[in-house]
Design a protein around this motif. Structure first.
Motif, PDB file in Angstrom:
ATOM      1  N   PHE A 239       0.830  -1.199   0.000  1.00  0.00           N
ATOM      2  CA  PHE A 239       0.000   0.000   0.000  1.00  0.00           C
ATOM      3  C   PHE A 239       0.868   1.255   0.000  1.00  0.00           C
ATOM      4  N   VAL A 240       0.256   2.344  -0.419  1.00  0.00           N
ATOM      5  CA  VAL A 240       0.887   3.656  -0.303  1.00  0.00           C
ATOM      6  C   VAL A 240      -0.036   4.536   0.524  1.00  0.00           C
ATOM      7  N   LEU A 241       0.557   5.448   1.248  1.00  0.00           N
ATOM      8  CA  LEU A 241      -0.202   6.385   2.074  1.00  0.00           C
ATOM      9  C   LEU A 241      -0.082   7.777   1.466  1.00  0.00           C
ATOM     10  N   VAL A 242      -1.199   8.323   1.036  1.00  0.00           N
ATOM     11  CA  VAL A 242      -1.244   9.703   0.551  1.00  0.00           C
ATOM     12  C   VAL A 242      -1.684  10.560   1.739  1.00  0.00           C
ATOM     13  N   GLU A 243      -0.717  11.215   2.361  1.00  0.00           N
ATOM     14  CA  GLU A 243      -0.994  11.918   3.612  1.00  0.00           C
ATOM     15  C   GLU A 243      -1.777  13.203   3.383  1.00  0.00           C
ATOM     16  N   ASN A 244      -2.691  13.438   4.285  1.00  0.00           N
ATOM     17  CA  ASN A 244      -3.520  14.630   4.248  1.00  0.00           C
ATOM     18  C   ASN A 244      -2.818  15.728   5.047  1.00  0.00           C
ATOM     19  N   LYS A 245      -1.716  16.239   4.488  1.00  0.00           N
ATOM     20  CA  LYS A 245      -0.936  17.225   5.230  1.00  0.00           C
ATOM     21  C   LYS A 245      -0.885  18.544   4.475  1.00  0.00           C
ATOM     22  N   PRO A 246      -0.644  19.639   5.202  1.00  0.00           N
ATOM     23  CA  PRO A 246      -0.672  20.964   4.571  1.00  0.00           C
ATOM     24  C   PRO A 246       0.463  21.145   3.567  1.00  0.00           C
ATOM     25  N   SER A 247       0.204  21.948   2.584  1.00  0.00           N
ATOM     26  CA  SER A 247       1.205  22.264   1.571  1.00  0.00           C
ATOM     27  C   SER A 247       2.065  23.432   2.038  1.00  0.00           C
ATOM     28  N   LYS A 248       3.111  23.719   1.268  1.00  0.00           N
ATOM     29  CA  LYS A 248       3.951  24.876   1.577  1.00  0.00           C
ATOM     30  C   LYS A 248       3.121  26.158   1.540  1.00  0.00           C
ATOM     31  N   GLU A 249       2.164  26.209   0.594  1.00  0.00           N
ATOM     32  CA  GLU A 249       1.296  27.375   0.494  1.00  0.00           C
ATOM     33  C   GLU A 249       0.438  27.541   1.749  1.00  0.00           C
ATOM     34  N   ASP A 250      -0.014  26.397   2.301  1.00  0.00           N
ATOM     35  CA  ASP A 250      -0.802  26.457   3.540  1.00  0.00           C
ATOM     36  C   ASP A 250       0.036  27.008   4.692  1.00  0.00           C
ATOM     37  N   GLU A 251       1.298  26.574   4.751  1.00  0.00           N
ATOM     38  CA  GLU A 251       2.186  27.045   5.822  1.00  0.00           C
ATOM     39  C   GLU A 251       2.434  28.542   5.682  1.00  0.00           C
ATOM     40  N   GLN A 252       2.599  29.013   4.438  1.00  0.00           N
ATOM     41  CA  GLN A 252       2.812  30.441   4.211  1.00  0.00           C
ATOM     42  C   GLN A 252       1.583  31.253   4.609  1.00  0.00           C
ATOM     43  N   ALA A 253       0.399  30.709   4.294  1.00  0.00           N
ATOM     44  CA  ALA A 253      -0.839  31.400   4.671  1.00  0.00           C
ATOM     45  C   ALA A 253      -0.961  31.517   6.183  1.00  0.00           C
ATOM     46  N   MET A 254      -0.501  30.482   6.869  1.00  0.00           N
ATOM     47  CA  MET A 254      -0.564  30.495   8.341  1.00  0.00           C
ATOM     48  C   MET A 254       0.376  31.544   8.922  1.00  0.00           C
ATOM     49  N   LEU A 255       1.472  31.829   8.207  1.00  0.00           N
ATOM     50  CA  LEU A 255       2.445  32.795   8.712  1.00  0.00           C
ATOM     51  C   LEU A 255       1.819  34.173   8.892  1.00  0.00           C
ATOM     52  N   SER A 256       0.989  34.576   7.941  1.00  0.00           N
ATOM     53  CA  SER A 256       0.357  35.889   8.062  1.00  0.00           C
ATOM     54  C   SER A 256      -0.625  35.919   9.218  1.00  0.00           C
ATOM     55  N   SER A 257      -1.308  34.775   9.448  1.00  0.00           N
ATOM     56  CA  SER A 257      -2.261  34.694  10.557  1.00  0.00           C
ATOM     57  C   SER A 257      -1.548  34.749  11.895  1.00  0.00           C
ATOM     58  N   ILE A 258      -0.463  33.983  12.012  1.00  0.00           N
ATOM     59  CA  ILE A 258       0.274  33.959  13.284  1.00  0.00           C
ATOM     60  C   ILE A 258       1.009  35.276  13.499  1.00  0.00           C
ATOM     61  N   GLY A 259       1.313  35.977  12.389  1.00  0.00           N
ATOM     62  CA  GLY A 259       1.970  37.286  12.499  1.00  0.00           C
ATOM     63  C   GLY A 259       1.102  38.290  13.223  1.00  0.00           C
ATOM     64  N   GLU A 260      -0.191  38.224  13.012  1.00  0.00           N
ATOM     65  CA  GLU A 260      -1.116  39.118  13.715  1.00  0.00           C
ATOM     66  C   GLU A 260      -1.095  38.846  15.216  1.00  0.00           C
ATOM     67  N   VAL A 261      -0.963  37.560  15.564  1.00  0.00           N
ATOM     68  CA  VAL A 261      -0.882  37.195  16.986  1.00  0.00           C
ATOM     69  C   VAL A 261       0.399  37.753  17.589  1.00  0.00           C
ATOM     70  N   ARG A 262       1.493  37.654  16.826  1.00  0.00           N
ATOM     71  CA  ARG A 262       2.788  38.128  17.334  1.00  0.00           C
ATOM     72  C   ARG A 262       2.748  39.620  17.657  1.00  0.00           C
ATOM     73  N   ALA A 263       2.062  40.376  16.824  1.00  0.00           N
ATOM     74  CA  ALA A 263       1.987  41.827  17.027  1.00  0.00           C
ATOM     75  C   ALA A 263       1.317  42.179  18.350  1.00  0.00           C
ATOM     76  N   LYS A 264       0.390  41.352  18.796  1.00  0.00           N
ATOM     77  CA  LYS A 264      -0.331  41.606  20.059  1.00  0.00           C
ATOM     78  C   LYS A 264       0.400  41.018  21.271  1.00  0.00           C
ATOM     79  N   PHE A 265       1.280  40.001  21.003  1.00  0.00           N
ATOM     80  CA  PHE A 265       1.903  39.239  22.093  1.00  0.00           C
ATOM     81  C   PHE A 265       2.799  40.113  22.957  1.00  0.00           C
ATOM     82  N   ASP A 266       3.419  41.134  22.351  1.00  0.00           N
ATOM     83  CA  ASP A 266       4.368  41.998  23.067  1.00  0.00           C
ATOM     84  C   ASP A 266       3.732  42.699  24.257  1.00  0.00           C
TER      85      ASP A 266
END
Length: 685
Positions: A239-266
């Protein structure tokens, strides 16, 4: 009604009734949903007695409810073994006419503490009162609703069955005995000792590539001992496993979301509240040593100033931002110790006096200071602390207050490398301070990186396309490689298995591989928690013998050693040990005080054939070449020291009889099961 009222207040019966009622409620919903329809096939049969699916599944549901964490497949396998055992033994009980009467049943009930110690069945003297018990039963029997009475009768049937099985086991045990001669034989096996010299040439001296083993040879070998290599029907899949994992594009999209959190964290005042409000992983107020931080980010995180922020960074599938809250010096330590307990100390089994323990501690202290690197060996050979002696006396991550006060004070008040002795209630401790750790408290917002809908669609399309291509193209490996995926083999799958290596609990895949409509070479896609599995049925083994890939692990080395034995024999030419040693490049070695009970040769292992031959030779006589477990041997006997006669062999007789009686009960059932005609259809469920 008064009797029933008392039973409702406090009764073992009520516990059974409630459990069965809850079970019936759950089962009714399962049956109503159509999961187990009345038209389902039988789960199997034993000697012509069918195991009906609906009742079997009721038993499965009951086992699942009783055992927390028990999966359906585990419960099914347990219910199967119970049902097979019940049918086989019931046939035997009927043949032997084994039954119990009402008086015997009451005696068995008296032995059940849940019933025998129930206050409502006790008389004024605190003894079990049969009349009170029977009165309670009468109340249930005469009640308008017969549900409780039917449930009691089922429980009574189980009690009766248990009692009859105990009677059957007692009969078997009564037929097993050990004579004085057998007791004496066991004594001599253990205490007769042989001294001899030997020469050995190990099988490992012949390279494996000199002795090829074919599949046909392995099959022929197993056919000679079919019971030993017996196997249930099995399947193998790729068998082969086709993993349901995020793409590089998904990780980049998350960066902008987490960036907003970082701005408030200070600027937040309460870091814990902020983390809990924004993170998928809740705030943890534990101080962490540097070594406990994520490996790739240890330096950056540990060296942050208080109030400093690091991130975003990806760790364990999460986008993370961390803020330093506080730092603490000397937060934990690593230390090793040697405990010297003495007679009378808590939890001590030592026989030495307190003075002897102190003297030994001081002696070991001197040795440890002279050679600190040998501390672990001193601990393993001398410490009375079972929790640490096997790892050199070491305890890591010791926090202040964790150990008894004297131990704690020494560790945290002395420098790294210090070695000393302290006394506690448990004895004397030789302590070596190995390391000390500063620790940090961090708040980390961790947001799981999830695949987007577009990514999920792309993964589904990829898996579906691979399934379609594999059904048209027989080269499964080439298709997987083209798709950038790895083919994973799963072999020796049994019809009642639950797990597929690499993807966990996947009963549906196993059921498909055993389905009569699934043919070798068929491909199917399955949705699993990790994504999608595309499986191809590679093989079915219905020979009744172990599948080749499994048999090779145990049978191939045996056949190889047999072939190596012939090669080694030719090297071991000569009529004396010295001549054989010279011809084969081996050495003559001594063996002293070896018994037949423990036929172990130093640095070689268990060699019963070799030791047995040494016992059978006259002093000075030399054996022929012997094929042992690890190689080829020649033995020259020196002497056999006979154990002295003893007045009684009772200990050996009792030990042997007890062991054989238990073995007899177990083997009696095994023999009946082997003889039984068992049809197992669990693979269909």
């Amino acid at each position: 009604m008064a009797v029933l009222s008392k039973i409702r207040q406090r009764s073992f019966f009520l516990i059974i009734i409630i459990a069965l009622a809850l079970f019936s409620f759950v089962l009714a919903d399962v049956i109503q949903s159509g999961t187990f329809s009345s038209g389902a096939n039988d789960v199997g049969s034993v000697n012509g007695t069918d195991i009906e699916a609906q009742q079997f599944m009721q038993n499965v549901a009951m086992i699942e409810k009783q055992g927390q964490g028990t999966s359906t497949t585990q419960a099914m396998n347990s219910a199967w073994e119970q049902e097979v055992r019940r049918i086989i033994l019931t046939e035997e009980f009927d043949k032997l006419g084994l039954k119990i009467g009402s008086e015997q049943l009451i005696n068995v009930i008296k032995q059940n503490p849940n019933l025998a110690q129930n206050p409502q069945f006790l008389n004024a003297a605190g003894q079990f009162d049969e009349n009170k018990f029977k009165e309670s039963l009468k109340g249930i029997k005469n009640a308008p609703d017969q549900t409780q009475w039917l449930q009691w009768k089922e429980f009574e049937k189980n009690i009766e069955r248990y009692a009859v099985e105990q009677m059957y086991n007692t009969m078997i045990k009564s037929g097993v005995y050990t004579t004085k001669a057998e007791g004496k034989f066991q004594y001599k096996l253990e205490n007769d000792k042989a001294d001899f010299d030997y020469v050995t040439v190990a099988f490992s001296t012949v390279n494996d590539d000199q002795v090829k083993v074919t599949d046909a040879e392995i099959i022929d070998f197993m056919k000679k001992s079919p019971k030993k290599y017996k196997s249930d029907n099995t399947t193998s899949i790729d068998f082969v496993l086709v993993e349901n994992k995020p793409s590089k594009e998904d990780e980049q999209a998350m960066l902008s979301s987490i960036g907003e959190v970082r701005a408030k964290f200070d600027s937040v005042a309460n870091v814990g509240e902020f983390v809990n409000a924004n993170s998928d992983i809740k705030f943890d107020s534990t101080y962490l040593a540097k070594k406990d931080l994520p490996l790739d980010y240890q330096e950056a995180l540990f060296n942050l100033p208080v109030g400093g922020i690091y991130g975003p960074y990806v760790f364990n599938g999460h986008q993370c931002i961390s803020r330093m809250i506080a730092k603490k010096g000397n937060a934990s330590a690593k230390a090793s110790h040697i405990l010297l307990a003495y007679k009378g100390a808590p939890q001590s089994t030592a026989t030495r006096t307190k003075e002897e323990a102190q003297a030994l501690a001081n002696d070991l202290l001197a040795q440890a200071k002279a050679n600190p690197g040998n501390f672990a060996m001193l601990a393993m050979t001398n410490s009375d602390d079972p929790g640490s002696k096997n790892n050199g006396g070491e305890y890591d991550n010791i926090t202040p207050g964790q150990m008894v006060p004297q131990f704690n004070d020494y560790v945290f008040n002395n420098a790294i490398g210090s070695i000393g002795v302290v006394e506690t209630d448990f004895g004397f401790h030789v302590i070596k301070v190995t390391d000390k750790y500063d620790a940090v408290l961090m708040g980390t917002v961790a947001q799981k990186v999830q695949p987007s809908e577009a990514t999920i669609d792309a993964i589904y399309t990829k898996a579906s396309q691979l399934e379609a291509d594999a059904n048209e193209n027989s080269d499964f490996a080439a298709l997987a490689k083209k798709a950038g995926l790895e083919v994973i083999p799963a072999t020796n799958l049994k019809g009642f298995d639950e797990y597929v290596q690499g993807v966990g609990s996947q009963r549906e895949i196993i059921r498909w591989s055993f389905n009569k409509d699934t043919e070798i070479g068929d491909v199917r896609r399955f949705e699993v928690p990790q994504g999608f599995v595309i499986a191809k049925l590679k093989d079915r083994n219905e020979s009744g013998l172990l599948p080749l890939d499994i048999a090779k692990q145990s049978v191939e080395p045996i056949i190889k050693n047999q072939k190596k034995a012939e090669i080694i024999k030719k090297k071991m030419s000569g009529s004396s040990l010295e001549a054989v040693a010279k011809a084969s490049g081996a050495t003559v070695q001594p063996a002293t005080g070896v018994s037949l009970k423990m036929p172990v040769l130093p640095n070689i292992g268990n060699e019963p054939k070799v030791v047995g031959k040494a016992f059978g030779l006259a002093a000075g006589k030399t054996s022929e070449i012997i094929e042992g477990n690890s190689g080829m041997f020649m033995v020259r006997a020196k002497a056999v020291t006979k154990a002295p006669e003893v007045p009684s062999y009772t200990t050996y007789i009792t030990q042997d009889r007890t062991q054989n009686q238990s073995y007899g009960v177990s083997k009696a059932y095994t023999a009946l099961k082997d003889k039984a005609d068992i049809k197992d259809n669990r693979a269909n469920f």
